[in-house]
Design a protein around this motif. Sequence first.
Motif, PDB file in Angstrom:
ATOM      1  N   LEU A  88     -41.012 -42.208 -23.315  1.00  0.00           N
ATOM      2  CA  LEU A  88     -39.947 -43.006 -22.723  1.00  0.00           C
ATOM      3  C   LEU A  88     -39.902 -44.369 -23.397  1.00  0.00           C
ATOM      4  O   LEU A  88     -40.925 -45.055 -23.505  1.00  0.00           O
ATOM      5  CB  LEU A  88     -40.179 -43.191 -21.219  1.00  0.00           C
ATOM      6  N   HIS A  89     -38.702 -44.759 -23.843  1.00  0.00           N
ATOM      7  CA  HIS A  89     -38.479 -46.072 -24.421  1.00  0.00           C
ATOM      8  C   HIS A  89     -37.486 -46.830 -23.538  1.00  0.00           C
ATOM      9  O   HIS A  89     -36.648 -46.225 -22.861  1.00  0.00           O
ATOM     10  CB  HIS A  89     -37.905 -45.959 -25.839  1.00  0.00           C
ATOM     11  N   ALA A  90     -37.559 -48.147 -23.576  1.00  0.00           N
ATOM     12  CA  ALA A  90     -36.623 -48.987 -22.829  1.00  0.00           C
ATOM     13  C   ALA A  90     -36.204 -50.163 -23.692  1.00  0.00           C
ATOM     14  O   ALA A  90     -36.961 -50.619 -24.558  1.00  0.00           O
ATOM     15  CB  ALA A  90     -37.253 -49.480 -21.534  1.00  0.00           C
ATOM     16  N   THR A  91     -35.015 -50.655 -23.431  1.00  0.00           N
ATOM     17  CA  THR A  91     -34.555 -51.870 -24.112  1.00  0.00           C
ATOM     18  C   THR A  91     -33.733 -52.710 -23.158  1.00  0.00           C
ATOM     19  O   THR A  91     -32.935 -52.176 -22.381  1.00  0.00           O
ATOM     20  CB  THR A  91     -33.718 -51.544 -25.363  1.00  0.00           C
ATOM     21  N   GLN A  92     -33.954 -53.998 -23.194  1.00  0.00           N
ATOM     22  CA  GLN A  92     -33.065 -54.961 -22.559  1.00  0.00           C
ATOM     23  C   GLN A  92     -32.241 -55.571 -23.693  1.00  0.00           C
ATOM     24  O   GLN A  92     -32.646 -56.542 -24.338  1.00  0.00           O
ATOM     25  CB  GLN A  92     -33.857 -56.014 -21.793  1.00  0.00           C
ATOM     26  N   LEU A  93     -31.131 -54.917 -23.965  1.00  0.00           N
ATOM     27  CA  LEU A  93     -30.314 -55.284 -25.118  1.00  0.00           C
ATOM     28  C   LEU A  93     -29.877 -56.741 -25.059  1.00  0.00           C
ATOM     29  O   LEU A  93     -29.474 -57.243 -24.010  1.00  0.00           O
ATOM     30  CB  LEU A  93     -29.077 -54.396 -25.185  1.00  0.00           C
ATOM     31  N   GLN A  94     -29.968 -57.396 -26.196  1.00  0.00           N
ATOM     32  CA  GLN A  94     -29.478 -58.753 -26.346  1.00  0.00           C
ATOM     33  C   GLN A  94     -28.154 -58.718 -27.114  1.00  0.00           C
ATOM     34  O   GLN A  94     -27.935 -57.837 -27.947  1.00  0.00           O
ATOM     35  CB  GLN A  94     -30.504 -59.606 -27.083  1.00  0.00           C
ATOM     36  N   PRO A  95     -27.251 -59.644 -26.835  1.00  0.00           N
ATOM     37  CA  PRO A  95     -25.923 -59.600 -27.457  1.00  0.00           C
ATOM     38  C   PRO A  95     -25.979 -59.475 -28.984  1.00  0.00           C
ATOM     39  O   PRO A  95     -26.692 -60.217 -29.659  1.00  0.00           O
ATOM     40  CB  PRO A  95     -25.304 -60.941 -27.036  1.00  0.00           C
ATOM     41  N   ALA A  96     -25.231 -58.471 -29.471  1.00  0.00           N
ATOM     42  CA  ALA A  96     -25.047 -58.245 -30.906  1.00  0.00           C
ATOM     43  C   ALA A  96     -26.330 -57.848 -31.641  1.00  0.00           C
ATOM     44  O   ALA A  96     -26.368 -57.876 -32.875  1.00  0.00           O
ATOM     45  CB  ALA A  96     -24.424 -59.459 -31.574  1.00  0.00           C
ATOM     46  N   LYS A  97     -27.379 -57.459 -30.897  1.00  0.00           N
ATOM     47  CA  LYS A  97     -28.602 -56.988 -31.535  1.00  0.00           C
ATOM     48  C   LYS A  97     -28.767 -55.495 -31.224  1.00  0.00           C
ATOM     49  O   LYS A  97     -29.176 -55.118 -30.134  1.00  0.00           O
ATOM     50  CB  LYS A  97     -29.824 -57.760 -31.026  1.00  0.00           C
ATOM     51  N   PRO A  98     -28.439 -54.613 -32.184  1.00  0.00           N
ATOM     52  CA  PRO A  98     -28.477 -53.177 -31.909  1.00  0.00           C
ATOM     53  C   PRO A  98     -29.897 -52.618 -31.926  1.00  0.00           C
ATOM     54  O   PRO A  98     -30.809 -53.195 -32.521  1.00  0.00           O
ATOM     55  CB  PRO A  98     -27.652 -52.586 -33.049  1.00  0.00           C
ATOM     56  N   VAL A  99     -30.058 -51.476 -31.253  1.00  0.00           N
ATOM     57  CA  VAL A  99     -31.268 -50.669 -31.384  1.00  0.00           C
ATOM     58  C   VAL A  99     -30.837 -49.298 -31.895  1.00  0.00           C
ATOM     59  O   VAL A  99     -29.681 -48.897 -31.752  1.00  0.00           O
ATOM     60  CB  VAL A  99     -32.034 -50.532 -30.053  1.00  0.00           C
ATOM     61  N   VAL A 100     -31.775 -48.580 -32.511  1.00  0.00           N
ATOM     62  CA  VAL A 100     -31.501 -47.271 -33.087  1.00  0.00           C
ATOM     63  C   VAL A 100     -32.249 -46.211 -32.289  1.00  0.00           C
ATOM     64  O   VAL A 100     -33.456 -46.330 -32.042  1.00  0.00           O
ATOM     65  CB  VAL A 100     -31.920 -47.219 -34.567  1.00  0.00           C
ATOM     66  N   LEU A 101     -31.533 -45.169 -31.884  1.00  0.00           N
ATOM     67  CA  LEU A 101     -32.145 -44.097 -31.108  1.00  0.00           C
ATOM     68  C   LEU A 101     -33.093 -43.275 -31.976  1.00  0.00           C
ATOM     69  O   LEU A 101     -32.852 -43.072 -33.174  1.00  0.00           O
ATOM     70  CB  LEU A 101     -31.071 -43.171 -30.537  1.00  0.00           C
ATOM     71  N   PRO A 102     -34.187 -42.772 -31.381  1.00  0.00           N
ATOM     72  CA  PRO A 102     -35.080 -41.894 -32.134  1.00  0.00           C
ATOM     73  C   PRO A 102     -34.415 -40.561 -32.437  1.00  0.00           C
ATOM     74  O   PRO A 102     -33.516 -40.123 -31.705  1.00  0.00           O
ATOM     75  CB  PRO A 102     -36.270 -41.716 -31.186  1.00  0.00           C
ATOM     76  N   ASN A 103     -34.849 -39.921 -33.504  1.00  0.00           N
ATOM     77  CA  ASN A 103     -34.421 -38.559 -33.826  1.00  0.00           C
ATOM     78  C   ASN A 103     -35.361 -37.580 -33.147  1.00  0.00           C
ATOM     79  O   ASN A 103     -36.583 -37.702 -33.269  1.00  0.00           O
ATOM     80  CB  ASN A 103     -34.444 -38.332 -35.340  1.00  0.00           C
ATOM     81  N   ALA A 104     -34.804 -36.601 -32.438  1.00  0.00           N
ATOM     82  CA  ALA A 104     -35.646 -35.636 -31.730  1.00  0.00           C
ATOM     83  C   ALA A 104     -34.805 -34.426 -31.333  1.00  0.00           C
ATOM     84  O   ALA A 104     -33.568 -34.509 -31.282  1.00  0.00           O
ATOM     85  CB  ALA A 104     -36.260 -36.277 -30.477  1.00  0.00           C
ATOM     86  N   PRO A 105     -35.451 -33.298 -31.055  1.00  0.00           N
ATOM     87  CA  PRO A 105     -34.704 -32.145 -30.563  1.00  0.00           C
ATOM     88  C   PRO A 105     -33.920 -32.442 -29.285  1.00  0.00           C
ATOM     89  O   PRO A 105     -32.839 -31.908 -29.072  1.00  0.00           O
ATOM     90  CB  PRO A 105     -35.797 -31.097 -30.318  1.00  0.00           C
ATOM     91  N   PHE A 106     -34.508 -33.314 -28.434  1.00  0.00           N
ATOM     92  CA  PHE A 106     -33.843 -33.686 -27.193  1.00  0.00           C
ATOM     93  C   PHE A 106     -34.012 -35.186 -26.962  1.00  0.00           C
ATOM     94  O   PHE A 106     -35.126 -35.700 -27.013  1.00  0.00           O
ATOM     95  CB  PHE A 106     -34.421 -32.922 -25.998  1.00  0.00           C
TER      96      PHE A 106
END
Length: 256
Positions: free
Chosen positions: A183-201
């Motif tokens: 499990l990952h979490a992010t508190q996104l900050q304006p204009a700062k993207p995160v990249v999703l992991p690659n996985a079967p699900f």
Amino acid sequence: MAAPATPHIDVHRGGDRLKTRVSWLDSKHSFSFGEHYDPDNTHHGLLLVNNDDIVAPGEGFDTHPHRDMEIVTWVLQGSLVHQDSLGHSGVIYPGLAQRMSAGSGILHSEKNDAWRIGGEMHSEPVHFVQMWVVPDQPNSTPGYQQQEIGDDLRSGDLVTVASGMDVYRDRAAIAIRNKHAALHATQLQPAKPVVLPNAPFVHVFVARGEVEMEGVGTLYTGDAVRLTNSGGQRIVSELPAEVLVWEMHARLSGWD
């Protein structure tokens, strides 16, 4: 059974979730739960439960049993008191990673922390997301773990909250007993993207806020995206937002 080879993205809007509402509880279920059963919506990958709960002050879930389940609780607002039959007790609050391993059997309760340290009662509801995944092995010894990660979250990065995967062994705040899930979490900050992991699900849940997901578009509070054989998409927000991401490299045997 292997996951389908073709990448697939399935968007589930928050307003379409199954709902349980009583005087003290407003609960929205991403998957079949309790009296709500849909044979076509029982899980995604290894994730069986993704409940979005609001509990009134002084109320909560009385002592009840669990078995053979890894239960991760993520508080968004307010505080939640945990007590279990192994003698663990604690207050869960925003920025605290918490996991209970039910194993061979455990009793626990979860209540809104209705009293402040000074003794006065408060009137704030507690809002939290509770997520269940199955363990690798049944009948293990029950356990409990919690860890403060608020400082890491404020970076705006994708933070590994809970994992049983070797690749995150030195990065995860808490451990779960499934070597195929994190499990990952992010508190996104304006204009700062995160990249999703690659996985079967991959399961993406917008806990609060409004975000833009590459290839999907705008997602709002309560929306979820289920990805199969996919990942690598960017998520960004113009305003602060909070997103929970499950990365899973297996599916429930016998459930599909």
